[in-house]
Scaffold this motif. Structure first.
Motif, PDB file in Angstrom:
ATOM      1  N   LEU A  59      24.845  42.824 -55.730  1.00 33.15           N
ATOM      2  CA  LEU A  59      24.558  41.925 -54.622  1.00 33.15           C
ATOM      3  C   LEU A  59      24.995  40.533 -55.052  1.00 33.15           C
ATOM      4  O   LEU A  59      24.544  40.013 -56.073  1.00 33.15           O
ATOM      5  N   LEU A  60      25.928  39.922 -54.289  1.00 30.99           N
ATOM      6  CA  LEU A  60      26.494  38.627 -54.631  1.00 30.99           C
ATOM      7  C   LEU A  60      26.258  37.630 -53.517  1.00 30.99           C
ATOM      8  O   LEU A  60      26.092  37.998 -52.356  1.00 30.99           O
ATOM      9  N   ASP A  61      26.250  36.358 -53.877  1.00 32.31           N
ATOM     10  CA  ASP A  61      26.156  35.282 -52.906  1.00 32.31           C
ATOM     11  C   ASP A  61      27.562  34.823 -52.557  1.00 32.31           C
ATOM     12  O   ASP A  61      28.333  34.450 -53.443  1.00 32.31           O
ATOM     13  N   ALA A  62      27.931  34.891 -51.306  1.00 29.11           N
ATOM     14  CA  ALA A  62      29.268  34.483 -50.874  1.00 29.11           C
ATOM     15  C   ALA A  62      29.232  33.042 -50.389  1.00 29.11           C
ATOM     16  O   ALA A  62      28.178  32.503 -50.040  1.00 29.11           O
ATOM     17  N   ALA A  63      30.382  32.417 -50.372  1.00 29.52           N
ATOM     18  CA  ALA A  63      30.488  31.038 -49.898  1.00 29.52           C
ATOM     19  C   ALA A  63      30.291  30.981 -48.388  1.00 29.52           C
ATOM     20  O   ALA A  63      30.595  31.921 -47.664  1.00 29.52           O
ATOM     21  N   ARG A  97      33.386  24.526 -58.637  1.00 31.73           N
ATOM     22  CA  ARG A  97      32.557  25.347 -57.755  1.00 31.73           C
ATOM     23  C   ARG A  97      31.861  24.458 -56.734  1.00 31.73           C
ATOM     24  O   ARG A  97      31.349  23.402 -57.060  1.00 31.73           O
ATOM     25  N   CYS A  98      31.851  24.913 -55.500  1.00 34.50           N
ATOM     26  CA  CYS A  98      31.204  24.183 -54.408  1.00 34.50           C
ATOM     27  C   CYS A  98      29.707  24.487 -54.412  1.00 34.50           C
ATOM     28  O   CYS A  98      29.264  25.530 -54.905  1.00 34.50           O
ATOM     29  N   ASP A  99      28.920  23.598 -53.833  1.00 36.27           N
ATOM     30  CA  ASP A  99      27.470  23.785 -53.768  1.00 36.27           C
ATOM     31  C   ASP A  99      27.056  24.885 -52.801  1.00 36.27           C
ATOM     32  O   ASP A  99      25.931  25.366 -52.856  1.00 36.27           O
ATOM     33  N   CYS A 100      27.959  25.323 -51.926  1.00 38.62           N
ATOM     34  CA  CYS A 100      27.596  26.345 -50.945  1.00 38.62           C
ATOM     35  C   CYS A 100      27.597  27.749 -51.546  1.00 38.62           C
ATOM     36  O   CYS A 100      27.145  28.689 -50.921  1.00 38.62           O
ATOM     37  N   SER A 101      28.081  27.922 -52.769  1.00 39.60           N
ATOM     38  CA  SER A 101      28.115  29.237 -53.396  1.00 39.60           C
ATOM     39  C   SER A 101      27.534  29.138 -54.799  1.00 39.60           C
ATOM     40  O   SER A 101      27.689  28.131 -55.474  1.00 39.60           O
ATOM     41  N   THR A 102      26.860  30.175 -55.237  1.00 38.60           N
ATOM     42  CA  THR A 102      26.264  30.197 -56.572  1.00 38.60           C
ATOM     43  C   THR A 102      26.865  31.343 -57.372  1.00 38.60           C
ATOM     44  O   THR A 102      27.278  32.357 -56.815  1.00 38.60           O
ATOM     45  N   PRO A 103      26.914  31.219 -58.711  1.00 38.54           N
ATOM     46  CA  PRO A 103      27.586  32.237 -59.520  1.00 38.54           C
ATOM     47  C   PRO A 103      26.702  33.400 -59.958  1.00 38.54           C
ATOM     48  O   PRO A 103      26.984  34.041 -60.945  1.00 38.54           O
ATOM     49  N   TRP A 104      25.665  33.713 -59.238  1.00 38.30           N
ATOM     50  CA  TRP A 104      24.773  34.792 -59.667  1.00 38.30           C
ATOM     51  C   TRP A 104      25.156  36.106 -58.996  1.00 38.30           C
ATOM     52  O   TRP A 104      25.786  36.138 -57.955  1.00 38.30           O
TER      53      TRP A 104
END
Length: 90
Positions: free
Chosen positions: A18-22, A53-60
């Motif tokens: 499960l990833l966080d997308a921009a 990296r933009c603030d709208c996406s996280t690398p987790w």
């Protein structure tokens, strides 16, 4: 607002994650997740690209399910093929 996506990742082992997308509405990165800035050396030639990296996406990412390895007979075998071999010599 978080935009969660399911993806198959391959490092270090294949798994469903499960990833966080921009955010596609982001005015800074326009949905790419970061900003790429090209830079040059002292002569002005291209020397590389910095990725911010933009603030709208996280690398987790959260691994939900490890996937088993396919048996050797079912794995795809990609033969290395030169795309230019069909071209006539010039």
């Amino acid at each position: 607002m978080k935009r969660l996506r399911l993806r198959v990742i391959g490092c270090p082992r294949r798994a469903l994650a499960l990833l966080d997308a921009a955010s596609p509405d982001c005015p800074d990165c326009h949905g790419e997740g970061g900003i790429a800035l090209d830079y040059g050396d002292e002569s002005g030639e291209y020397a590389g690209t910095h990725w911010y990296r933009c603030d709208c996406s996280t690398p987790w990412c959260l691994v939900l399910l490890p996937l088993p390895r396919l048996p050797r007979l079912l794995r795809r075998r990609v033969a290395h093929r030169d795309p230019w071999t069909d071209e006539p010599p010039f």
